[in-house]
Design a protein around this motif. Structure first.
Motif, mmCIF file in Angstrom:
data_model
loop_
_atom_site.group_PDB
_atom_site.id
_atom_site.type_symbol
_atom_site.label_atom_id
_atom_site.label_comp_id
_atom_site.label_asym_id
_atom_site.label_seq_id
_atom_site.Cartn_x
_atom_site.Cartn_y
_atom_site.Cartn_z
ATOM 1 N N ARG A 65 0.838 -1.193 0.000
ATOM 2 C CA ARG A 65 0.000 0.000 0.000
ATOM 3 C C ARG A 65 0.875 1.246 0.000
ATOM 4 O O ARG A 65 1.864 1.318 0.717
ATOM 5 N N ALA A 66 0.521 2.201 -0.811
ATOM 6 C CA ALA A 66 1.269 3.457 -0.875
ATOM 7 C C ALA A 66 1.083 4.220 0.432
ATOM 8 O O ALA A 66 0.020 4.148 1.048
ATOM 9 N N PRO A 67 2.108 4.937 0.863
ATOM 10 C CA PRO A 67 1.956 5.702 2.104
ATOM 11 C C PRO A 67 0.906 6.789 1.950
ATOM 12 O O PRO A 67 0.752 7.380 0.882
ATOM 13 N N SER A 68 0.202 7.030 3.014
ATOM 14 C CA SER A 68 -0.842 8.049 3.006
ATOM 15 C C SER A 68 -0.231 9.435 2.850
ATOM 16 O O SER A 68 0.788 9.736 3.459
ATOM 17 N N GLN A 72 3.069 12.573 7.521
ATOM 18 C CA GLN A 72 4.335 13.206 7.172
ATOM 19 C C GLN A 72 5.485 12.366 7.699
ATOM 20 O O GLN A 72 5.430 11.865 8.817
ATOM 21 N N PRO A 73 6.549 12.214 6.912
ATOM 22 C CA PRO A 73 7.709 11.492 7.425
ATOM 23 C C PRO A 73 8.354 12.302 8.539
ATOM 24 O O PRO A 73 8.253 13.528 8.557
ATOM 25 N N PRO A 74 9.005 11.632 9.475
ATOM 26 C CA PRO A 74 9.620 12.384 10.570
ATOM 27 C C PRO A 74 10.713 13.315 10.041
ATOM 28 O O PRO A 74 11.465 12.954 9.141
#
Length: 154
Positions: A65-68, A72-74
């Motif tokens: 599954r693609a990231p939502s 937000q990435p850290p």
């Protein structure tokens, strides 16, 4: 399926179990389309690989599954700039006009009255980010004008 087959496990587990088949996943089926759609004939909804009569294994790997986009990435933290041990800086207290010579020392030697502070003290962290001639504000009440910075042995 007889009564002997039903002993020891629920009936729906016996019904769903298929003999001599490896693990199947609907996304590896050649008829599977995205979002649970089946491309076989007039079928619209994919019932899953366990109950499908037309399941054909393909070379398609299971898609992750693609990231939502809402997650937000850290953020990478910037390294904290500090003055090395032994550094000295001269600052003038804006409120009192008094000139002070501060020295960066180890934690066990810290004595603010004698103007010996640690690398992690708020004043030392602000001085490490500033340049000579700037006025820094450590908290609401303390403002210092930096006169000189000697970076010591660092």
């Amino acid at each position: 399926m007889g009564i002997g087959h039903l002993q020891g496990s629920p009936w729906h587990v016996e019904f769903a179990k298929v003999e001599h088949e490896g693990r199947r996943h609907k996304s590896r089926c050649i008829y599977y389309r995205h979002r649970d759609l089946c491309g076989y004939g007039d079928a619209i909804y994919c019932c899953g690989s366990g109950q499908c009569d037309v399941y054909v294994e393909g070379n398609r790997p299971i898609k992750k599954r693609a990231p939502s986009p809402w997650v937000q990435p850290p953020k990478k933290k910037k390294p904290i700039r500090t003055l090395p041990l032994g550094s000295k800086f001269r600052a003038r207290d804006v409120n009192s006009g008094q000139t002070l010579l501060f020295e960066i020392v180890a934690r066990e030697d810290e004595d603010f009255i004698a103007c010996k502070i640690t690398q992690k003290s708020p004043l030392a962290l602000e001085v490490a980010k500033s340049k000579v001639g700037e006025t820094i504000e450590v908290n609401e009440f303390a403002q210092y004008h930096i006169l000189s910075i000697d970076r010591g042995r660092g």
